[in-house]
Structure formats: structure tokens, C-alpha cells
Design an enzyme around this catalytic site. Structure first.
Site, mmCIF file in Angstrom:
data_model
loop_
_atom_site.group_PDB
_atom_site.id
_atom_site.type_symbol
_atom_site.label_atom_id
_atom_site.label_comp_id
_atom_site.label_asym_id
_atom_site.label_seq_id
_atom_site.Cartn_x
_atom_site.Cartn_y
_atom_site.Cartn_z
ATOM 1 N N LYS A 1 31.845 -57.713 -10.462
ATOM 2 C CA LYS A 1 30.780 -56.713 -10.538
ATOM 3 C C LYS A 1 29.742 -57.008 -9.455
ATOM 4 O O LYS A 1 29.196 -58.101 -9.386
ATOM 5 C CB LYS A 1 30.109 -56.747 -11.915
ATOM 6 N N ASP B 1 28.032 -51.661 -9.673
ATOM 7 C CA ASP B 1 27.098 -51.427 -10.787
ATOM 8 C C ASP B 1 25.736 -51.030 -10.231
ATOM 9 O O ASP B 1 24.821 -51.842 -10.170
ATOM 10 C CB ASP B 1 27.019 -52.718 -11.614
ATOM 11 N N LYS C 1 24.285 -47.933 -11.217
ATOM 12 C CA LYS C 1 23.641 -47.118 -12.273
ATOM 13 C C LYS C 1 22.916 -45.899 -11.692
ATOM 14 O O LYS C 1 21.710 -45.724 -11.875
ATOM 15 C CB LYS C 1 22.653 -47.968 -13.077
ATOM 16 N N ASP D 1 20.165 -39.372 -10.778
ATOM 17 C CA ASP D 1 19.440 -38.502 -9.845
ATOM 18 C C ASP D 1 19.942 -37.077 -10.099
ATOM 19 O O ASP D 1 20.705 -36.847 -11.040
ATOM 20 C CB ASP D 1 19.722 -38.957 -8.403
ATOM 21 N N THR E 1 20.110 -52.458 -22.552
ATOM 22 C CA THR E 1 19.953 -53.444 -23.638
ATOM 23 C C THR E 1 18.551 -54.057 -23.637
ATOM 24 O O THR E 1 18.160 -54.685 -24.607
ATOM 25 C CB THR E 1 21.009 -54.565 -23.531
ATOM 26 N N ARG F 1 26.266 -65.610 -15.822
ATOM 27 C CA ARG F 1 25.839 -67.014 -15.760
ATOM 28 C C ARG F 1 26.775 -68.015 -16.424
ATOM 29 O O ARG F 1 26.906 -69.134 -15.898
ATOM 30 C CB ARG F 1 24.406 -67.132 -16.295
HETATM 31 O O1 C5P Z 1 24.543 -63.737 -16.656
HETATM 32 P P1 C5P Z 1 24.998 -62.753 -17.694
HETATM 33 O O2 C5P Z 1 26.346 -63.064 -18.312
HETATM 34 O O3 C5P Z 1 23.924 -62.450 -18.723
HETATM 35 O O4 C5P Z 1 25.232 -61.429 -16.825
HETATM 36 C C1 C5P Z 1 25.465 -60.188 -17.405
HETATM 37 C C2 C5P Z 1 25.560 -59.151 -16.329
HETATM 38 O O5 C5P Z 1 25.664 -57.880 -16.965
HETATM 39 C C3 C5P Z 1 24.342 -59.081 -15.418
HETATM 40 O O6 C5P Z 1 24.815 -58.643 -14.130
HETATM 41 C C4 C5P Z 1 23.486 -58.006 -16.033
HETATM 42 O O7 C5P Z 1 22.696 -57.341 -15.103
HETATM 43 C C5 C5P Z 1 24.570 -57.070 -16.576
HETATM 44 N N1 C5P Z 1 24.153 -56.219 -17.664
HETATM 45 C C6 C5P Z 1 23.602 -56.700 -18.834
HETATM 46 N N2 C5P Z 1 23.226 -55.841 -19.811
HETATM 47 C C7 C5P Z 1 23.402 -54.525 -19.640
HETATM 48 C C8 C5P Z 1 23.954 -54.014 -18.479
HETATM 49 C C9 C5P Z 1 24.326 -54.909 -17.483
HETATM 50 O O8 C5P Z 1 23.469 -57.902 -19.006
HETATM 51 N N3 C5P Z 1 23.076 -53.703 -20.621
#
Ligand code: C5P
Length: 240
Positions: free
Chosen positions: A32, A59, A61, A64, A123, A214
Site C-alpha cells: 500500500k 491509497d 482516498k 472531489d 477510523t 508498523r
Molecule cells: O502501522 P499500521 O499497521 O497501524 O498501519 C495501518 C495502515 O492502514 C496505515 O497506512 C494507515 O494509514 C492505514 N489506515 C488505517 N485506518 C484506516 C484507513 C487506513 O490505519 N481506517
């Protein structure tokens, strides 16, 4: 390769992103690329990944007017991305324009049509934040409404928090992608994610794809971390 496992390349430099992609190739199902890396490094990096044979979820999003989003989706399709997303709150006309642009552009290029999915409610929103933008419906109702709107507009799925998987599966059936971030194992730091499930739990609940950042990219050994998550996914039936 664990097809549903997508890794968020949330880093600042192409060197870091390529090192991660190279370390994880063959284990994970795709990468992603979000606004952080794209804004810093641009489409050339996306083309490089696609050229390596990697599946890229762009990603960005988009939200527009329909004509502008259609142009952005057409451009993403020309880059060869596998999945791209828009905000469902952009509405029915915008989502239909997005999907039509993906289909038309892929036909012109003779390439596969990218999956076009929608973000429902971010979220980071709670009931209070939602009320602040004028929506008094419960968060779950708003998620269900926007997922159904995305499906009716012909989109291929939605991004959803782990706790929303069940209600979206119930509302939208099996032939609809549910891409789920917020994946954490027992030993992982949660960071800023509060509503989490493990990879196995999310797939069992009905997620079709998992976005993991992460727990993999910040691990001392990203390949070993990805292998552990892939092993936890093994044997769990994936829908759709
Ligand atoms: O590091 P982590 O596992 O929390 O990363 C989750 C990824 O998913 C990040 O790129 C974050 O921006 C993305 N994301 C999220 N919640 C969402 C949409 C996207 O955590 N609702």
C-alpha cells in the site's frame, strides 16, 4: 505468498520503501502506497513497483467532483495499480464515475481493471467527530449506509476497521472486498490504533485483505514479522 496480506509502505524515502518491498517479496500479497510516500516521491515510484511485478494499492482516498475523480482514477489506472480508493462520502455519482474511468482506461490500455474500493467512515472518527460534520446517525449505521452505497455504485469493496467487518459482510454479502487495517498480534504495540484484531481473527471475521504497517515495517526483522503473520493466516478461508 499470502495473497490477502498487504503491507503499508509508510516511509519517507524510496530507498526505505524498496528495501522493505525487496525483503518482503514472495511473502506478502501487495504493497500500500499512501499519501505520505506518494506526495514525497510521486508516481515514478509507483511505476517502478508495478514494473517489478508488485501489486500496488494506491491509497490516496480521492474525494472531489466526479469529473476530477474520474481523471485521477484514469491516471492511477495508467500507472498500472492493482487497487485504488475513494471516499464513499463523495457520493453515488462520484463513485460511478470512478469505476467507469477505471474500466474505460483499462480497456484503452489493454490492462486489468484496478479494484476500486471506498473508505466509509475514517477510523479516527468517533460519534462526536461525526456529529461535528452534521451526521447524527450512529457510526455503525453510517458505515453500513456508505458500504451499501459503494456497492450499489459498482465499487469492488470498502476499507473497514476490524470491528466493522461483520456488519459490512451482513449488509453487502460475500462478493465484496473488505480491506482491513488495525491488525495487531498479542505482542504488538498498538500505537494509535485502538480497535484492533489479529490477522487470523480479521480473516475469520470476513476480511478479504489485511493492511499491516508498523507490526512489519517497524520490526527489527520485517521479513520474519511478515512470515509470522502469514503463518497466522494460513488455513483460514478468505472471502470473497
Ligand atoms: O502501522 P499500521 O499497521 O497501524 O498501519 C495501518 C495502515 O492502514 C496505515 O497506512 C494507515 O494509514 C492505514 N489506515 C488505517 N485506518 C484506516 C484507513 C487506513 O490505519 N481506517
Amino acid at each position: 505468498m499470502t495473497e490477502p496480506l498487504l503491507v503499508a509502505l509508510d516511509v519517507d524515502t524510496v530507498d526505505e520503501a524498496l528495501a522493505l518491498a525487496n525483503a518482503l517479496r514472495g511473502i506478502v500479497g501487495g504493497y500500500k502506497i499512501g499519501s505520505r510516500l506518494f506526495t514525497g516521491r510521486g508516481p515514478a515510484f509507483v511505476e517502478q513497483m508495478v514494473g517489478n511485478g508488485d501489486r500496488v494499492f494506491l491509497d490516496l482516498k480521492f474525494h472531489d467532483i466526479p469529473n476530477t475523480v474520474a481523471g485521477a482514477i484514469a491516471a492511477a489506472t495508467r500507472l498500472g495499480v492493482w487497487m485504488v480508493n475513494v471516499h464513499a462520502s463523495g457520493g453515488d455519482a462520484m463513485m460511478r464515475a470512478a469505476k467507469a474511468a477505471a474500466v474505460d482506461e483499462a480497456a484503452k490500455a489493454g490492462t486489468p481493471v484496478p479494484l476500486v474500493i471506498a473508505v466509509t467512515v475514517l477510523t479516527s472518527f468517533d460519534q462526536h467527530q461525526l456529529a461535528g460534520v452534521g451526521i447524527t446517525a450512529p457510526v455503525a449505521d453510517q458505515v453500513r449506509r456508505l458500504a451499501a452505497l459503494a456497492q450499489a455504485a459498482g465499487l469492488d469493496g470498502v476499507v473497514a476497521s476490524p470491528l466493522e467487518i461483520g456488519l459490512i459482510r451482513d449488509a453487502c454479502g460475500t462478493d465484496f472486498a473488505i480491506v482491513t487495517p488495525g491488525i495487531r498480534g498479542a505482542g504488538d504495540a498498538k500505537g494509535d490504533q485502538s480497535r484492533t484484531l489479529s490477522a487470523g481473527e480479521a480473516l475469520a471475521a470476513g476480511a478479504s485483505h489485511l493492511v499491516v504497517g508498523r507490526p512489519i515495517i517497524a520490526a527489527a526483522d520485517p521479513r520474519a514479522a511478515a512470515e509470522r503473520i502469514a503463518a497466522a493466516c494460513a488455513g483460514i478461508a478468505v472471502r470473497p
